[in-house]
Design an enzyme around this catalytic site. Sequence first.
Site, PDB file in Angstrom:
ATOM      1  CB  ILE A  16      12.723 -61.940 -45.709  1.00  0.00           C
ATOM      2  CG1 ILE A  16      12.173 -63.218 -46.379  1.00  0.00           C
ATOM      3  CG2 ILE A  16      11.980 -61.657 -44.408  1.00  0.00           C
ATOM      4  CD1 ILE A  16      12.431 -64.511 -45.609  1.00  0.00           C
ATOM      5  CG  ASP A  35      22.949 -56.982 -46.938  1.00  0.00           C
ATOM      6  OD1 ASP A  35      23.874 -57.803 -46.782  1.00  0.00           O
ATOM      7  OD2 ASP A  35      21.802 -57.317 -47.261  1.00  0.00           O
ATOM      8  CG  ASP A  54      30.255 -58.761 -41.032  1.00  0.00           C
ATOM      9  OD1 ASP A  54      29.434 -59.538 -40.516  1.00  0.00           O
ATOM     10  OD2 ASP A  54      31.362 -59.136 -41.449  1.00  0.00           O
ATOM     11  CB  VAL A  55      24.798 -59.032 -38.387  1.00  0.00           C
ATOM     12  CG1 VAL A  55      23.907 -58.034 -39.094  1.00  0.00           C
ATOM     13  CG2 VAL A  55      24.792 -60.379 -39.104  1.00  0.00           C
ATOM     14  CB  SER A 135      14.100 -70.694 -40.362  1.00  0.00           C
ATOM     15  OG  SER A 135      13.765 -71.727 -41.255  1.00  0.00           O
ATOM     16  CE1 TYR A 148      19.197 -70.675 -42.394  1.00  0.00           C
ATOM     17  CE2 TYR A 148      17.369 -72.225 -42.217  1.00  0.00           C
ATOM     18  CZ  TYR A 148      17.840 -70.961 -42.507  1.00  0.00           C
ATOM     19  OH  TYR A 148      16.960 -69.970 -42.900  1.00  0.00           O
ATOM     20  CE  LYS A 152      18.046 -68.660 -39.803  1.00  0.00           C
ATOM     21  NZ  LYS A 152      17.881 -67.192 -39.853  1.00  0.00           N
TER      22      LYS A 152
HETATM   23  N1  LIG Z   1      14.201 -67.693 -48.111  1.00  0.00           N
HETATM   24  C1  LIG Z   1      13.708 -68.613 -47.284  1.00  0.00           C
HETATM   25  O1  LIG Z   1      13.118 -69.621 -47.721  1.00  0.00           O
HETATM   26  C2  LIG Z   1      13.837 -68.432 -45.790  1.00  0.00           C
HETATM   27  C3  LIG Z   1      13.057 -69.260 -44.960  1.00  0.00           C
HETATM   28  C4  LIG Z   1      13.165 -69.095 -43.584  1.00  0.00           C
HETATM   29  C5  LIG Z   1      14.004 -68.144 -43.060  1.00  0.00           C
HETATM   30  N2  LIG Z   1      14.752 -67.364 -43.893  1.00  0.00           N
HETATM   31  C6  LIG Z   1      15.627 -66.372 -43.285  1.00  0.00           C
HETATM   32  O2  LIG Z   1      15.283 -65.112 -43.788  1.00  0.00           O
HETATM   33  C7  LIG Z   1      16.378 -64.218 -43.602  1.00  0.00           C
HETATM   34  C8  LIG Z   1      16.547 -63.391 -44.862  1.00  0.00           C
HETATM   35  O3  LIG Z   1      16.961 -64.223 -45.921  1.00  0.00           O
HETATM   36  P1  LIG Z   1      16.353 -64.137 -47.402  1.00  0.00           P
HETATM   37  O4  LIG Z   1      15.656 -65.408 -47.641  1.00  0.00           O
HETATM   38  O5  LIG Z   1      15.630 -62.854 -47.575  1.00  0.00           O
HETATM   39  O6  LIG Z   1      17.660 -64.211 -48.302  1.00  0.00           O
HETATM   40  P2  LIG Z   1      18.600 -63.058 -48.860  1.00  0.00           P
HETATM   41  O7  LIG Z   1      19.804 -63.766 -49.364  1.00  0.00           O
HETATM   42  O8  LIG Z   1      17.859 -62.167 -49.780  1.00  0.00           O
HETATM   43  O9  LIG Z   1      18.931 -62.206 -47.550  1.00  0.00           O
HETATM   44  C9  LIG Z   1      19.929 -62.551 -46.629  1.00  0.00           C
HETATM   45  C10 LIG Z   1      20.779 -61.309 -46.444  1.00  0.00           C
HETATM   46  O10 LIG Z   1      21.668 -61.515 -45.345  1.00  0.00           O
HETATM   47  C11 LIG Z   1      22.856 -60.832 -45.694  1.00  0.00           C
HETATM   48  N3  LIG Z   1      23.976 -61.278 -44.888  1.00  0.00           N
HETATM   49  C12 LIG Z   1      24.622 -62.466 -44.895  1.00  0.00           C
HETATM   50  N4  LIG Z   1      25.656 -62.437 -44.033  1.00  0.00           N
HETATM   51  C13 LIG Z   1      25.658 -61.204 -43.465  1.00  0.00           C
HETATM   52  C14 LIG Z   1      26.461 -60.562 -42.506  1.00  0.00           C
HETATM   53  N5  LIG Z   1      27.510 -61.179 -41.948  1.00  0.00           N
HETATM   54  N6  LIG Z   1      26.161 -59.287 -42.159  1.00  0.00           N
HETATM   55  C15 LIG Z   1      25.115 -58.647 -42.727  1.00  0.00           C
HETATM   56  N7  LIG Z   1      24.312 -59.195 -43.644  1.00  0.00           N
HETATM   57  C16 LIG Z   1      24.595 -60.457 -44.002  1.00  0.00           C
HETATM   58  C17 LIG Z   1      23.047 -61.127 -47.182  1.00  0.00           C
HETATM   59  O11 LIG Z   1      23.965 -60.218 -47.782  1.00  0.00           O
HETATM   60  C18 LIG Z   1      21.628 -60.996 -47.691  1.00  0.00           C
HETATM   61  O12 LIG Z   1      21.324 -59.688 -48.160  1.00  0.00           O
HETATM   62  C19 LIG Z   1      17.567 -65.098 -43.233  1.00  0.00           C
HETATM   63  O13 LIG Z   1      17.786 -65.017 -41.837  1.00  0.00           O
HETATM   64  C20 LIG Z   1      17.098 -66.490 -43.595  1.00  0.00           C
HETATM   65  O14 LIG Z   1      17.745 -67.486 -42.832  1.00  0.00           O
HETATM   66  C21 LIG Z   1      14.679 -67.489 -45.247  1.00  0.00           C
END
Ligand SMILES: NC(=O)c1ccc[n+]([C@@H]2O[C@H](COP(=O)([O-])OP(=O)(O)OC[C@H]3O[C@@H](n4cnc5c(N)ncnc54)[C@H](O)[C@@H]3O)[C@@H](O)[C@H]2O)c1
Length: 260
Positions: A16, A35, A54-55, A135, A148, A152
Site C-alpha cells: 500500500i 522503511d 524504523d517508525v 484498517s 491489531y 488500529k
Molecule cells: N494488506 C491488507 O490487507 C491491509 C488491510 C488494512 C490495513 N493494512 C495496513 O496497511 C499498511 C501497509 O501494509 P501492507 O498491507 O502494504 O503490507 P506490507 O507488508 O507490504 O507493508 C508494511 C510495511 O511496514 C514496514 N514496517 C514494519 N515495521 C516497521 C517499522 N518498525 N518501521 C518502519 N517500517 C516498518 C514493513 O517493512 C513493510 O514494508 C499497514 O499499516 C497495514 O496494517 C493492510
Amino acid sequence: MFEGKSVAITGATSGIGRAIAEMFLAGGAKVAISDLTSPQDTADEIGAVAFKCDVSKEAEIEEFIDNAGAANGPVDIFVANAGVGYGDEKHAAGASNEAWEASWQINVMQSVYASRVLLPEWRERGGGRLVVTSSAAGLMAQIGSASYTATKHAVEAFAEQVAFEHAHQGVKVNCICPQYVRTNMTKGFSMAENSKDGFLEPSDVADALKKAIENDKFLVLPHPVVGEYFKHRAMDVDAYIGGMAKLKSKLRAETLPLKS
Ligand SMILES: NC(=O)c1ccc[n+]([C@@H]2O[C@H](COP(=O)([O-])OP(=O)(O)OC[C@H]3O[C@@H](n4cnc5c(N)ncnc54)[C@H](O)[C@@H]3O)[C@@H](O)[C@H]2O)c1
C-alpha cells in the site's frame, strides 16, 4: 493535483505504501519513502528518494522528516503507513507483551511522533495533511488479533482528534480503512484471499485515497461496504458482536495470519 507538494511515506518498500507513493508522484508531488531498511530499489523504480526509518523510534521519525524536507522541501503530507499485526495464541489476550508493545509503537505512536514534529510546523505554514493507514479493523475488528484491532482503533481515534483540533489551522487528515489487500502482509492468508467483500490491489487503496482527498473526506474506504458495517456496529453493538462471534466460529480452523 499534488504539484510540488513534499510527501513523506513510511513502510513504503512495497504494498500500500508504494502504491500511495506512485499515486502522489503521478499527481506531481515530490516523494520521500522509508522503511526498516532504506527502500532504494523501489525509490529508483518509481522516482522517489529513499531513507531508512524504523517508525517505532521517535528519533528516526524526526530524522526522516528532516531528510525528506532537505530533499524535497518541508513536508506537506505525511503518510503513516507502516504497520504490523500479530495473531493471538490460544485466546484474545494470548499475544506476547512484545507483540503488543510493537503494535502500539508501530501502529499508533508513529503517528504521534510525526505529529509532534509536524503540527507546530504546519500551524506556522498554514496547513498540512496527515494520512494514517488504519484498517477496517480500526472501525470493526480483526478476528484473531486483538492487538491489531486495538491499535488500529487507537490510531483512528488519534487521527480524528488531530482532524478536529487542528482544522482551524488548515490541517487535513485522512484515515485509510481497507479490508483485505494483496500485499506481503496477507500473502498466503486464506481469510483474505477468500473474502466475500473482495481482495483489492494496493493501487485500489491509493485511488481511494486520491478520491477522498478530492472530496475532502476523512475516512478512506476502498471497500465501500465497510462504511455500512461501521454504521451497523454503531447502531447495534450487540448484533455486531453476535455476527462477529458467528464469523469466528466459521473461521475457527483458520491459522493466524497477519505478519509483516
Ligand atoms: N494488506 C491488507 O490487507 C491491509 C488491510 C488494512 C490495513 N493494512 C495496513 O496497511 C499498511 C501497509 O501494509 P501492507 O498491507 O502494504 O503490507 P506490507 O507488508 O507490504 O507493508 C508494511 C510495511 O511496514 C514496514 N514496517 C514494519 N515495521 C516497521 C517499522 N518498525 N518501521 C518502519 N517500517 C516498518 C514493513 O517493512 C513493510 O514494508 C499497514 O499499516 C497495514 O496494517 C493492510
